[in-house]
Design an enzyme around this catalytic site. Structure first.
Site, PDB file in Angstrom:
ATOM      1  N   LYS A 169       0.831  -1.212   0.000  1.00  0.00           N
ATOM      2  CA  LYS A 169       0.000   0.000   0.000  1.00  0.00           C
ATOM      3  C   LYS A 169       0.865   1.263   0.000  1.00  0.00           C
ATOM      4  O   LYS A 169       0.618   2.186  -0.768  1.00  0.00           O
ATOM      5  CB  LYS A 169      -0.926   0.040   1.230  1.00  0.00           C
ATOM      6  CG  LYS A 169      -1.907  -1.119   1.313  1.00  0.00           C
ATOM      7  CD  LYS A 169      -2.895  -0.948   2.461  1.00  0.00           C
ATOM      8  CE  LYS A 169      -2.275  -0.896   3.840  1.00  0.00           C
ATOM      9  NZ  LYS A 169      -1.597  -2.143   4.259  1.00  0.00           N
ATOM     10  N   ARG A 223      11.472  -6.101   4.484  1.00  0.00           N
ATOM     11  CA  ARG A 223      11.083  -4.683   4.394  1.00  0.00           C
ATOM     12  C   ARG A 223      11.986  -3.810   5.272  1.00  0.00           C
ATOM     13  O   ARG A 223      12.379  -4.196   6.354  1.00  0.00           O
ATOM     14  CB  ARG A 223       9.632  -4.516   4.846  1.00  0.00           C
ATOM     15  CG  ARG A 223       9.229  -3.060   4.922  1.00  0.00           C
ATOM     16  CD  ARG A 223       7.765  -2.858   4.779  1.00  0.00           C
ATOM     17  NE  ARG A 223       7.048  -3.115   6.016  1.00  0.00           N
ATOM     18  CZ  ARG A 223       5.749  -2.896   6.146  1.00  0.00           C
ATOM     19  NH1 ARG A 223       5.044  -2.473   5.116  1.00  0.00           N
ATOM     20  NH2 ARG A 223       5.140  -3.153   7.278  1.00  0.00           N
ATOM     21  N   ARG A 262      11.342  -2.531  10.783  1.00  0.00           N
ATOM     22  CA  ARG A 262      10.381  -2.119  11.800  1.00  0.00           C
ATOM     23  C   ARG A 262      10.254  -3.202  12.850  1.00  0.00           C
ATOM     24  O   ARG A 262      10.251  -4.383  12.518  1.00  0.00           O
ATOM     25  CB  ARG A 262       9.010  -1.915  11.133  1.00  0.00           C
ATOM     26  CG  ARG A 262       8.772  -0.516  10.697  1.00  0.00           C
ATOM     27  CD  ARG A 262       7.566  -0.394   9.811  1.00  0.00           C
ATOM     28  NE  ARG A 262       6.339  -0.967  10.355  1.00  0.00           N
ATOM     29  CZ  ARG A 262       5.158  -0.853   9.753  1.00  0.00           C
ATOM     30  NH1 ARG A 262       5.052  -0.208   8.601  1.00  0.00           N
ATOM     31  NH2 ARG A 262       4.091  -1.393  10.278  1.00  0.00           N
ATOM     32  N   ARG A 293      -0.552  -9.500  13.261  1.00  0.00           N
ATOM     33  CA  ARG A 293      -1.073  -8.400  12.421  1.00  0.00           C
ATOM     34  C   ARG A 293      -1.956  -8.949  11.297  1.00  0.00           C
ATOM     35  O   ARG A 293      -2.969  -8.356  10.934  1.00  0.00           O
ATOM     36  CB  ARG A 293       0.081  -7.587  11.840  1.00  0.00           C
ATOM     37  CG  ARG A 293       0.746  -6.710  12.912  1.00  0.00           C
ATOM     38  CD  ARG A 293       2.084  -6.190  12.453  1.00  0.00           C
ATOM     39  NE  ARG A 293       1.983  -5.214  11.398  1.00  0.00           N
ATOM     40  CZ  ARG A 293       2.966  -4.960  10.535  1.00  0.00           C
ATOM     41  NH1 ARG A 293       4.115  -5.613  10.614  1.00  0.00           N
ATOM     42  NH2 ARG A 293       2.808  -4.065   9.611  1.00  0.00           N
ATOM     43  N   ARG A 342      -9.249   1.040   9.095  1.00  0.00           N
ATOM     44  CA  ARG A 342      -8.822  -0.328   9.336  1.00  0.00           C
ATOM     45  C   ARG A 342      -9.889  -1.123  10.070  1.00  0.00           C
ATOM     46  O   ARG A 342      -9.697  -2.308  10.345  1.00  0.00           O
ATOM     47  CB  ARG A 342      -7.565  -0.306  10.178  1.00  0.00           C
ATOM     48  CG  ARG A 342      -6.302  -0.693   9.389  1.00  0.00           C
ATOM     49  CD  ARG A 342      -5.205  -0.763  10.386  1.00  0.00           C
ATOM     50  NE  ARG A 342      -4.000  -1.392  10.025  1.00  0.00           N
ATOM     51  CZ  ARG A 342      -2.921  -0.764   9.550  1.00  0.00           C
ATOM     52  NH1 ARG A 342      -2.976   0.501   9.231  1.00  0.00           N
ATOM     53  NH2 ARG A 342      -1.815  -1.419   9.378  1.00  0.00           N
TER      54      ARG A 342
HETATM   55  P1  AMP Z   1       1.077   0.412   9.204  1.00  0.00           P
HETATM   56  O1  AMP Z   1       2.313   1.223   9.018  1.00  0.00           O
HETATM   57  O2  AMP Z   1      -0.083   0.917   8.390  1.00  0.00           O
HETATM   58  O3  AMP Z   1       1.314  -1.062   9.034  1.00  0.00           O
HETATM   59  O4  AMP Z   1       0.636   0.628  10.737  1.00  0.00           O
HETATM   60  C1  AMP Z   1       1.485   0.238  11.790  1.00  0.00           C
HETATM   61  C2  AMP Z   1       0.681   0.110  13.078  1.00  0.00           C
HETATM   62  O5  AMP Z   1       0.096   1.376  13.402  1.00  0.00           O
HETATM   63  C3  AMP Z   1      -0.476  -0.874  13.028  1.00  0.00           C
HETATM   64  O6  AMP Z   1      -0.092  -2.206  13.272  1.00  0.00           O
HETATM   65  C4  AMP Z   1      -1.373  -0.310  14.129  1.00  0.00           C
HETATM   66  O7  AMP Z   1      -0.885  -0.655  15.414  1.00  0.00           O
HETATM   67  C5  AMP Z   1      -1.205   1.186  13.948  1.00  0.00           C
HETATM   68  N1  AMP Z   1      -2.191   1.750  13.003  1.00  0.00           N
HETATM   69  C6  AMP Z   1      -1.940   2.339  11.790  1.00  0.00           C
HETATM   70  N2  AMP Z   1      -3.087   2.736  11.211  1.00  0.00           N
HETATM   71  C7  AMP Z   1      -4.085   2.388  12.066  1.00  0.00           C
HETATM   72  C8  AMP Z   1      -5.495   2.513  12.031  1.00  0.00           C
HETATM   73  N3  AMP Z   1      -6.128   3.076  10.998  1.00  0.00           N
HETATM   74  N4  AMP Z   1      -6.201   2.038  13.109  1.00  0.00           N
HETATM   75  C9  AMP Z   1      -5.589   1.486  14.165  1.00  0.00           C
HETATM   76  N5  AMP Z   1      -4.262   1.311  14.252  1.00  0.00           N
HETATM   77  C10 AMP Z   1      -3.513   1.762  13.219  1.00  0.00           C
END
Ligand code: AMP
Length: 209
Positions: free
Chosen positions: A13, A123, A156, A167, A88
């Site tokens: 994404k 990654r 990360r 996740r 999400r």
């Molecule tokens: P990402 O970089 O999009 O994979 O997000 C990393 C982490 O941030 C996720 O595993 C969640 O803990 C948190 N996070 C990011 N976006 C959201 C969202 N829209 N709702 C809840 N948690 C989020």
């Protein structure tokens, strides 16, 4: 044009959001990047989010909705934006509706779970600007150094294999139902994630025409 990118963690994404951003000249908004920045800066919201993020769980809806609402009210969002990692959950999608946000298209990038696990182990993400890389598929020009800002490109914490599994579980339980939510509105388009970034980008840009 307001767009949502939907897909499992590691589906691409962030990478495709960048491509769309270059093509359509609208900002890509990643709630994950914003939350990581908040954690790094030790803000109140960052302190609240950290333990959820470290364990691979979702940050509570009210926290993320607040951050997103502030961000999309900024000047650079007036002609549209790409949401990467938001909504999400169904309540987050409903929050967008109640803010009066009109979503034009929801683009799902579909990638099998086995592929996701392999991808996330390679990654790397820039500590400073959040730009995303992969050691095989999208390497930095200089090892460990972000091409964009010269920051450090690192793995990360939540890309560790045990966290990735939780996740993915969260994705299937809480986020995947958004496909039906947006299909019912007639705005869901699905693109199969390809082996290379370029091949996926072609399909993504085609789907947005
Ligand atoms: P990402 O970089 O999009 O994979 O997000 C990393 C982490 O941030 C996720 O595993 C969640 O803990 C948190 N996070 C990011 N976006 C959201 C969202 N829209 N709702 C809840 N948690 C989020």
């Amino acid at each position: 044009m307001n767009l949502i990118l939907l897909g499992a963690p590691g589906a691409g994404k962030g990478t495709q959001a960048e491509v769309i951003c270059d093509n359509l000249k609208i900002p890509a908004i990643s709630t994950g990047n914003m939350l990581r920045e908040a954690v790094k800066n030790g803000t109140k919201c960052g302190l609240e989010a950290k333990s959820y993020m470290d364990s691979g769980a979702l940050v509570p809806d009210e926290v993320v909705i607040g951050i997103l609402k502030d961000r999309i009210s900024e000047e650079d969002c007036k002609d549209g934006y790409i949401l990467d990692g938001f909504p999400r959950t169904v309540p987050q999608a409903e929050a967008l509706d109640s803010m009066g946000v009109k979503i034009d298209k929801v683009l799902e990038i579909a990638v099998a779970d086995e592929t996701i696990t392999q991808r996330l182990s390679g990654r790397r993400v820039c500590e400073d600007c959040g730009n995303s890389y992969h050691i095989d598929f999208k390497p930095t020009k200089v090892e460990g150094v972000c091409d964009k800002c010269g920051g450090k490109a690192v793995q990360r914490k939540d890309d560790a294999p045990e966290t990735v599994l939780s996740r993915l579980k969260t994705y299937h339980e809480l986020t995947a139902p958004l496909k039906d939510f947006y299909a019912a509105k007639g705005i869901l388009v699905t693109v199969e994630g390809q082996d290379t970034v370029e091949d996926t980008s072609k399909l993504v840009l085609e789907a947005l025409k």
